[in-house]
Enzyme design. Sequence first.
Site, PDB file in Angstrom:
ATOM      1  N   GLY A 191      -7.879  -9.547  -8.831  1.00 32.93           N
ATOM      2  CA  GLY A 191      -7.307  -9.221 -10.136  1.00 32.93           C
ATOM      3  C   GLY A 191      -8.319  -8.867 -11.201  1.00 32.93           C
ATOM      4  O   GLY A 191      -9.511  -9.187 -11.085  1.00 32.93           O
ATOM      5  N   ASN A 192      -7.842  -8.186 -12.217  1.00 33.85           N
ATOM      6  CA  ASN A 192      -8.685  -7.839 -13.367  1.00 33.85           C
ATOM      7  C   ASN A 192      -7.801  -7.576 -14.580  1.00 33.85           C
ATOM      8  O   ASN A 192      -6.637  -7.183 -14.432  1.00 33.85           O
ATOM      9  CB  ASN A 192      -9.609  -6.645 -13.077  1.00 33.85           C
ATOM     10  CG  ASN A 192      -9.101  -5.780 -11.956  1.00 33.85           C
ATOM     11  OD1 ASN A 192      -8.195  -4.988 -12.154  1.00 33.85           O
ATOM     12  ND2 ASN A 192      -9.641  -5.962 -10.767  1.00 33.85           N
ATOM     13  N   THR A 215     -16.530  -8.301 -12.330  1.00 32.49           N
ATOM     14  CA  THR A 215     -16.142  -8.245 -10.914  1.00 32.49           C
ATOM     15  C   THR A 215     -16.410  -9.599 -10.244  1.00 32.49           C
ATOM     16  O   THR A 215     -17.253 -10.381 -10.698  1.00 32.49           O
ATOM     17  CB  THR A 215     -16.917  -7.117 -10.189  1.00 32.49           C
ATOM     18  OG1 THR A 215     -16.359  -6.975  -8.875  1.00 32.49           O
ATOM     19  CG2 THR A 215     -18.413  -7.386 -10.078  1.00 32.49           C
ATOM     20  N   SER A 237     -14.561  -3.894 -10.433  1.00 35.86           N
ATOM     21  CA  SER A 237     -14.655  -2.705  -9.572  1.00 35.86           C
ATOM     22  C   SER A 237     -13.456  -1.773  -9.773  1.00 35.86           C
ATOM     23  O   SER A 237     -13.449  -0.662  -9.267  1.00 35.86           O
ATOM     24  CB  SER A 237     -14.730  -3.142  -8.106  1.00 35.86           C
ATOM     25  OG  SER A 237     -13.571  -3.880  -7.783  1.00 35.86           O
ATOM     26  N   GLU A 238     -12.423  -2.254 -10.496  1.00 37.88           N
ATOM     27  CA  GLU A 238     -11.243  -1.413 -10.734  1.00 37.88           C
ATOM     28  C   GLU A 238     -11.261  -0.779 -12.128  1.00 37.88           C
ATOM     29  O   GLU A 238     -10.220  -0.347 -12.631  1.00 37.88           O
ATOM     30  CB  GLU A 238      -9.945  -2.220 -10.545  1.00 37.88           C
ATOM     31  CG  GLU A 238      -9.713  -2.778  -9.152  1.00 37.88           C
ATOM     32  CD  GLU A 238      -9.368  -1.728  -8.111  1.00 37.88           C
ATOM     33  OE1 GLU A 238      -9.506  -0.519  -8.396  1.00 37.88           O
ATOM     34  OE2 GLU A 238      -8.972  -2.125  -7.004  1.00 37.88           O
ATOM     35  N   HIS A 252      -2.311  -9.527  -7.689  1.00 34.87           N
ATOM     36  CA  HIS A 252      -1.739  -9.419  -6.343  1.00 34.87           C
ATOM     37  C   HIS A 252      -0.655 -10.503  -6.179  1.00 34.87           C
ATOM     38  O   HIS A 252      -0.769 -11.353  -5.291  1.00 34.87           O
ATOM     39  CB  HIS A 252      -2.825  -9.629  -5.285  1.00 34.87           C
ATOM     40  CG  HIS A 252      -3.997  -8.697  -5.389  1.00 34.87           C
ATOM     41  ND1 HIS A 252      -5.175  -8.906  -4.702  1.00 34.87           N
ATOM     42  CD2 HIS A 252      -4.181  -7.553  -6.093  1.00 34.87           C
ATOM     43  CE1 HIS A 252      -6.039  -7.932  -4.976  1.00 34.87           C
ATOM     44  NE2 HIS A 252      -5.460  -7.106  -5.838  1.00 34.87           N
TER      45      HIS A 252
HETATM   46  P1  13P Z   1     -12.799  -7.108  -9.167  1.00 45.30           P
HETATM   47  O1  13P Z   1     -13.235  -8.516  -8.860  1.00 45.30           O
HETATM   48  O2  13P Z   1     -13.936  -6.136  -8.975  1.00 45.30           O
HETATM   49  O3  13P Z   1     -12.172  -7.008 -10.513  1.00 45.30           O
HETATM   50  O4  13P Z   1     -11.734  -6.681  -8.081  1.00 45.30           O
HETATM   51  C1  13P Z   1     -10.660  -7.506  -7.762  1.00 45.30           C
HETATM   52  C2  13P Z   1      -9.484  -6.754  -7.240  1.00 45.30           C
HETATM   53  O5  13P Z   1      -8.401  -7.241  -7.318  1.00 45.30           O
HETATM   54  C3  13P Z   1      -9.663  -5.430  -6.637  1.00 45.30           C
HETATM   55  O6  13P Z   1      -8.433  -4.773  -6.478  1.00 45.30           O
END
Ligand code: 13P
Length: 259
Positions: A30-31, A46, A76-77, A98
């Site tokens: 998640g982000n 991240t 990363s998103e 998620h």
């Molecule tokens: P990050 O930790 O880079 O935010 O990514 C988590 C994630 O849910 C990727 O879809």
Amino acid sequence: MTFNFAGTAEILVAICHRVAEKGFVTATDGNVSVRLPNGNILATPTSMNKGFVTADDLVEVNVDGSQLSGRRKPSSEMDMHLFIYKNRADVNAVVHCHPPYATGFATARIPLNECLFPEVVVNLGAIPLAPYATPSTAEVSDSIAPFVKNADAILLANHGVVTYGKDLWDAYFKMEKVEHAAHSVFVARMLGGEKPLSTEQVQLLRNISVESYGKDFSGKIACDTGIAKPEVELNEEEYKFIVDEVKKRLSRKPEETKQ
Ligand code: 13P
């Protein structure tokens, strides 16, 4: 307007803790991000469990994704978050999680596009399904491109959900709504299947929302009304066979049906 950066960071952190407590994310999933008044984006780093995030861990990036502050690396998103901000001037916060029921629907590749719950009908309309895209790549932005302007919540196939809104709480509450809707549809399916609202019932809800809250439904993806579609798609020949068979049976005399 005086901008209270500390307040914004605190809300972002509170939402991180909430998605972790709710089980909308596991491990470092998640982000969350928010658009600052200067146009930059404050986001989660991240690879951090959202339950442990503090204001000190947050990072600031510009609209091109270049990091401006923060000791950790940005999510990363970020590409997906920036893509949403670029395409939606009305959006100031993005939440990606998620949650298990909604991710289950996304993995079974079933969009939540029926008109089922009044609250969802007026606040989200349909929740479309974006095709699978490799997480953390620009493919994710491409996959949501067809929906980003007309939806505020999108299921990401075999991945999760992204929601966005006018502020952090708005974006987060949409995530709660999506997961609750997915859970309720799942339960309804255990109990014989959901029954969508009719076109008239949906129109009434929309009228009330327009009159009482000044909502604007133009351009939003509308949910499907009426009877739930059969799970099996029939071709014309199969459909005709079933209709003929039903007609034949209905026209039989009672004694002919005993065998
Ligand atoms: P990050 O930790 O880079 O935010 O990514 C988590 C994630 O849910 C990727 O879809």
